[in-house]
Design a protein around this motif. Structure first.
Motif, PDB file in Angstrom:
ATOM      1  N   ALA A   1       0.743  -1.257   0.070  1.00 50.72           N
ATOM      2  CA  ALA A   1      -0.045   0.186  -0.009  1.00 50.72           C
ATOM      3  C   ALA A   1       0.823   1.311   0.010  1.00 50.72           C
ATOM      4  N   SER A   2       2.172   1.097   0.216  1.00 49.79           N
ATOM      5  CA  SER A   2       3.047   2.234   0.243  1.00 49.79           C
ATOM      6  C   SER A   2       3.183   3.052  -1.016  1.00 49.79           C
ATOM      7  N   LYS A   3       2.885   2.495  -2.132  1.00 45.14           N
ATOM      8  CA  LYS A   3       3.226   3.028  -3.491  1.00 45.14           C
ATOM      9  C   LYS A   3       2.312   2.636  -4.452  1.00 45.14           C
ATOM     10  N   GLY A   4       2.327   3.206  -5.562  1.00 42.70           N
ATOM     11  CA  GLY A   4       1.599   2.605  -6.870  1.00 42.70           C
ATOM     12  C   GLY A   4       0.206   2.307  -6.765  1.00 42.70           C
ATOM     13  N   ILE A   5       0.134   0.925  -7.255  1.00 40.14           N
ATOM     14  CA  ILE A   5      -1.279   0.604  -7.192  1.00 40.14           C
ATOM     15  C   ILE A   5      -1.824   0.451  -5.938  1.00 40.14           C
ATOM     16  N   GLY A   6      -1.178  -0.121  -5.162  1.00 41.25           N
ATOM     17  CA  GLY A   6      -1.684  -0.290  -3.670  1.00 41.25           C
ATOM     18  C   GLY A   6      -1.824   1.003  -2.936  1.00 41.25           C
ATOM     19  N   ARG A   7      -1.075   1.958  -3.244  1.00 40.73           N
ATOM     20  CA  ARG A   7      -1.637   3.015  -2.614  1.00 40.73           C
ATOM     21  C   ARG A   7      -2.995   3.651  -3.593  1.00 40.73           C
TER      22      ARG A   7
ATOM     23  N   ARG B   1       6.661  -2.680   3.403  1.00 43.34           N
ATOM     24  CA  ARG B   1       7.932  -2.295   4.037  1.00 43.34           C
ATOM     25  C   ARG B   1       8.216  -1.143   4.823  1.00 43.34           C
ATOM     26  N   SER B   2       7.984  -0.072   3.901  1.00 44.06           N
ATOM     27  CA  SER B   2       8.274   1.302   4.497  1.00 44.06           C
ATOM     28  C   SER B   2       7.088   1.842   5.238  1.00 44.06           C
ATOM     29  N   GLN B   3       7.695   1.696   6.545  1.00 42.43           N
ATOM     30  CA  GLN B   3       6.591   2.371   7.629  1.00 42.43           C
ATOM     31  C   GLN B   3       6.484   3.857   7.401  1.00 42.43           C
TER      32      GLN B   3
ATOM     33  N   ASN C   1      -4.108  -8.887  -1.973  1.00 39.52           N
ATOM     34  CA  ASN C   1      -2.762  -9.123  -2.375  1.00 39.52           C
ATOM     35  C   ASN C   1      -2.194  -8.553  -3.686  1.00 39.52           C
ATOM     36  N   ASN C   2      -1.592  -7.237  -3.401  1.00 39.35           N
ATOM     37  CA  ASN C   2      -1.266  -6.369  -4.589  1.00 39.35           C
ATOM     38  C   ASN C   2       0.321  -6.350  -4.433  1.00 39.35           C
ATOM     39  N   ALA C   3       1.168  -6.439  -3.257  1.00 36.23           N
ATOM     40  CA  ALA C   3       2.399  -6.136  -3.256  1.00 36.23           C
ATOM     41  C   ALA C   3       3.242  -7.039  -4.434  1.00 36.23           C
TER      42      ALA C   3
ATOM     43  N   ASN D   1      -6.473 -11.018  -5.623  1.00 37.72           N
ATOM     44  CA  ASN D   1      -5.312 -11.155  -5.948  1.00 37.72           C
ATOM     45  C   ASN D   1      -4.634 -10.384  -7.354  1.00 37.72           C
ATOM     46  N   ILE D   2      -3.593  -9.572  -7.376  1.00 38.55           N
ATOM     47  CA  ILE D   2      -3.390  -8.818  -8.273  1.00 38.55           C
ATOM     48  C   ILE D   2      -2.433  -9.478  -9.172  1.00 38.55           C
ATOM     49  N   SER D   3      -2.866 -10.304 -10.197  1.00 42.65           N
ATOM     50  CA  SER D   3      -1.987 -10.638 -11.299  1.00 42.65           C
ATOM     51  C   SER D   3      -1.402  -9.935 -12.185  1.00 42.65           C
ATOM     52  N   SER D   4      -1.600  -9.964 -13.494  1.00 42.49           N
ATOM     53  CA  SER D   4      -1.163  -8.952 -14.524  1.00 42.49           C
ATOM     54  C   SER D   4      -1.756  -9.721 -15.875  1.00 42.49           C
TER      55      SER D   4
ATOM     56  N   PRO E   1      -4.240  -6.472 -14.536  1.00 44.67           N
ATOM     57  CA  PRO E   1      -3.967  -5.152 -14.915  1.00 44.67           C
ATOM     58  C   PRO E   1      -3.209  -5.405 -16.173  1.00 44.67           C
ATOM     59  N   GLY E   2      -3.585  -4.542 -17.200  1.00 43.69           N
ATOM     60  CA  GLY E   2      -2.607  -4.004 -17.982  1.00 43.69           C
ATOM     61  C   GLY E   2      -1.547  -2.998 -17.655  1.00 43.69           C
ATOM     62  N   SER E   3      -1.403  -1.782 -18.564  1.00 45.48           N
ATOM     63  CA  SER E   3      -0.332  -0.719 -17.945  1.00 45.48           C
ATOM     64  C   SER E   3      -1.011   0.275 -16.899  1.00 45.48           C
ATOM     65  N   VAL E   4      -0.543   0.159 -15.707  1.00 44.08           N
ATOM     66  CA  VAL E   4      -1.069   1.127 -14.937  1.00 44.08           C
ATOM     67  C   VAL E   4       0.221   2.064 -14.635  1.00 44.08           C
TER      68      VAL E   4
HETATM   69  N1  LIG Z   1       1.885  -1.002 -12.780  1.00 42.58           N
HETATM   70  C1  LIG Z   1       1.604  -1.736 -13.735  1.00 42.58           C
HETATM   71  O1  LIG Z   1       1.573  -1.618 -14.964  1.00 42.58           O
HETATM   72  C2  LIG Z   1       1.089  -3.170 -13.370  1.00 42.58           C
HETATM   73  C3  LIG Z   1       0.641  -4.079 -14.350  1.00 42.58           C
HETATM   74  C4  LIG Z   1       0.200  -5.250 -13.954  1.00 42.58           C
HETATM   75  C5  LIG Z   1       0.147  -5.763 -12.577  1.00 42.58           C
HETATM   76  N2  LIG Z   1       0.884  -4.964 -11.841  1.00 42.58           N
HETATM   77  C6  LIG Z   1       1.100  -5.579 -10.415  1.00 42.58           C
HETATM   78  O2  LIG Z   1       0.589  -4.685  -9.627  1.00 42.58           O
HETATM   79  C7  LIG Z   1       1.111  -4.737  -8.220  1.00 42.58           C
HETATM   80  C8  LIG Z   1       1.701  -3.384  -7.791  1.00 42.58           C
HETATM   81  O3  LIG Z   1       2.574  -3.008  -8.716  1.00 42.58           O
HETATM   82  P1  LIG Z   1       3.209  -1.406  -8.820  1.00 42.58           P
HETATM   83  O4  LIG Z   1       3.194  -1.064 -10.320  1.00 42.58           O
HETATM   84  O5  LIG Z   1       2.008  -0.636  -7.925  1.00 42.58           O
HETATM   85  O6  LIG Z   1       4.496  -1.731  -8.094  1.00 42.58           O
HETATM   86  P2  LIG Z   1       5.159  -0.576  -6.953  1.00 42.58           P
HETATM   87  O7  LIG Z   1       4.809   0.647  -7.295  1.00 42.58           O
HETATM   88  O8  LIG Z   1       6.722  -1.035  -7.038  1.00 42.58           O
HETATM   89  O9  LIG Z   1       4.634  -0.978  -5.613  1.00 42.58           O
HETATM   90  C9  LIG Z   1       4.915  -2.361  -5.145  1.00 42.58           C
HETATM   91  C10 LIG Z   1       4.455  -2.321  -3.712  1.00 42.58           C
HETATM   92  O10 LIG Z   1       4.746  -3.401  -3.146  1.00 42.58           O
HETATM   93  C11 LIG Z   1       5.368  -3.290  -1.946  1.00 42.58           C
HETATM   94  N3  LIG Z   1       6.208  -4.408  -1.768  1.00 42.58           N
HETATM   95  C12 LIG Z   1       7.329  -4.671  -2.710  1.00 42.58           C
HETATM   96  N4  LIG Z   1       8.178  -5.957  -2.225  1.00 42.58           N
HETATM   97  C13 LIG Z   1       7.585  -6.067  -0.568  1.00 42.58           C
HETATM   98  C14 LIG Z   1       7.946  -6.963   0.185  1.00 42.58           C
HETATM   99  N5  LIG Z   1       8.939  -7.948  -0.018  1.00 42.58           N
HETATM  100  N6  LIG Z   1       7.429  -6.709   1.301  1.00 42.58           N
HETATM  101  C15 LIG Z   1       6.147  -6.199   1.597  1.00 42.58           C
HETATM  102  N7  LIG Z   1       5.874  -5.204   0.601  1.00 42.58           N
HETATM  103  C16 LIG Z   1       6.526  -5.218  -0.609  1.00 42.58           C
HETATM  104  C17 LIG Z   1       6.021  -2.022  -2.031  1.00 42.58           C
HETATM  105  O11 LIG Z   1       6.261  -1.201  -0.681  1.00 42.58           O
HETATM  106  P3  LIG Z   1       7.790  -1.298  -0.003  1.00 42.58           P
HETATM  107  O12 LIG Z   1       8.837  -1.201  -0.869  1.00 42.58           O
HETATM  108  O13 LIG Z   1       7.719  -0.079   0.974  1.00 42.58           O
HETATM  109  O14 LIG Z   1       7.985  -2.700   0.754  1.00 42.58           O
HETATM  110  C18 LIG Z   1       5.006  -1.108  -2.741  1.00 42.58           C
HETATM  111  O15 LIG Z   1       4.152  -0.516  -1.842  1.00 42.58           O
HETATM  112  C19 LIG Z   1       2.179  -5.879  -8.366  1.00 42.58           C
HETATM  113  O16 LIG Z   1       1.910  -6.955  -7.731  1.00 42.58           O
HETATM  114  C20 LIG Z   1       2.613  -5.619  -9.847  1.00 42.58           C
HETATM  115  O17 LIG Z   1       3.068  -7.135 -10.492  1.00 42.58           O
HETATM  116  C21 LIG Z   1       1.384  -3.887 -11.983  1.00 42.58           C
END
Ligand SMILES: NC(=O)c1ccc[n+]([C@@H]2O[C@H](COP(=O)([O-])OP(=O)(O)OC[C@H]3O[C@@H](n4cnc5c(N)ncnc54)[C@H](OP(=O)(O)O)[C@@H]3O)[C@@H](O)[C@H]2O)c1
Length: 234
Positions: free
Chosen positions: A8-14, A32-34, A83-85, A133-136, A179-182
């Protein structure tokens, strides 16, 4: 509804956590990032939303079980887990090191299993619930130049679709989102400057809300969300 969102700290989870909190759900923020989680929590509370935080590395089973238990206590129950991380390392088989392969599998596959195992007793205590569950798209179509990432996401898909069958008689709905490109920083590759064509992270939150509020007795078991627009020609 009380929903734990991993990553939840970044990106899609946020985006998911913010959307669900603004929609009136109480969210448990995990990554991980409190520091980043606290920053998000402050933003949600400032806008009148309710949330709690817990930090852990999802590659560590004990730490994950502890953090999900901590959130369940703070939230006084759990109705859903998202389950997004995840971790993307977009390299071909020649360039991806064994350490990078392990890190992706440990995060994207083991992490999903550990969080699911940790959340199940809490969901059962609530009488059932949801797992998203967030696959891709890369969990259902090949990704040349990203074979390790695709392998991890195909694993998420296989786990998630099987889990749907395993848990439906326990009143737990399992949904798989592709998800496709986010537009998240970790998925900006090449020299992309214009990312406005991509799906916004909050829009993935909107489909999570739709899944979590589906009519009782029904399940949105799979959902693909892609940008309508094509990437700009470079
Ligand atoms: N963006 C896209 O285009 C896209 C497309 C299809 C699927 N997805 C999927 O969507 C999900 C989110 O992607 P995103 O693009 O938002 O990535 P992101 O911006 O890199 O964010 C990833 C998140 O997961 C956390 N994380 C990573 N490793 C971790 C660990 N070992 N323990 C706990 N938390 C962890 C990170 O937080 P910390 O670093 O603080 O731990 C961060 O909050 C992923 O599963 C990705 O495969 C993304």
């Amino acid at each position: 509804m009380k929903v734990i969102v991993t990553g939840a700290s970044k990106g899609i989870g946020r985006g998911i956590a913010t959307y669900l909190a603004m929609d009136g759900m109480t969210v448990g923020l995990l990554a991980r990032s409190q520091e980043l989680l606290e920053d998000l929590a402050q933003g949600i509370r400032d806008q009148g939303g309710a949330c709690e935080t817990a930090a852990c590395d999802l590659r560590d089973l004990d730490a994950t079980t502890g953090a999900i238990g901590e959130l369940a206590d703070k939230l006084e129950g759990v109705d859903a887990l998202v389950n997004n991380a995840g971790l993307v390392i977009r390299k071909n088989v020649f360039d991806l090191s064994p350490e990078e392969w392990r890190r992706m599998i440990e995060t994207n596959v083991n992490g999903v299993f550990y969080a699911t195992r940790a959340a199940l007793p809490h969901l059962q205590r609530s009488g059932g619930g949801h797992i998203i569950n967030i696959s891709s798209i890369s969990g259902k179509l090949p990704l040349p130049g990203g074979s390790g990432y695709a392998a991890s996401k195909y694993a998420v898909t296989g786990f998630s679709l099987s889990l749907f069958q395993e848990l439906r008689d326990h009143n737990i709905t399992v949904s798989t989102i592709y998800p496709g490109s986010v537009d998240s920083e970790s998925h900006r590759h090449g020299d992309q400057t214009d990312t406005s064509w991509k799906v916004a992270p909050e829009d993935v939150g909107k489909v999570c809300r739709d899944i979590l509020t589906a009519a009782s007795g029904t399940a949105i078991s799979e959902l693909e969300i892609r940008p309508l627009r094509r990437p700009p020609k470079s």
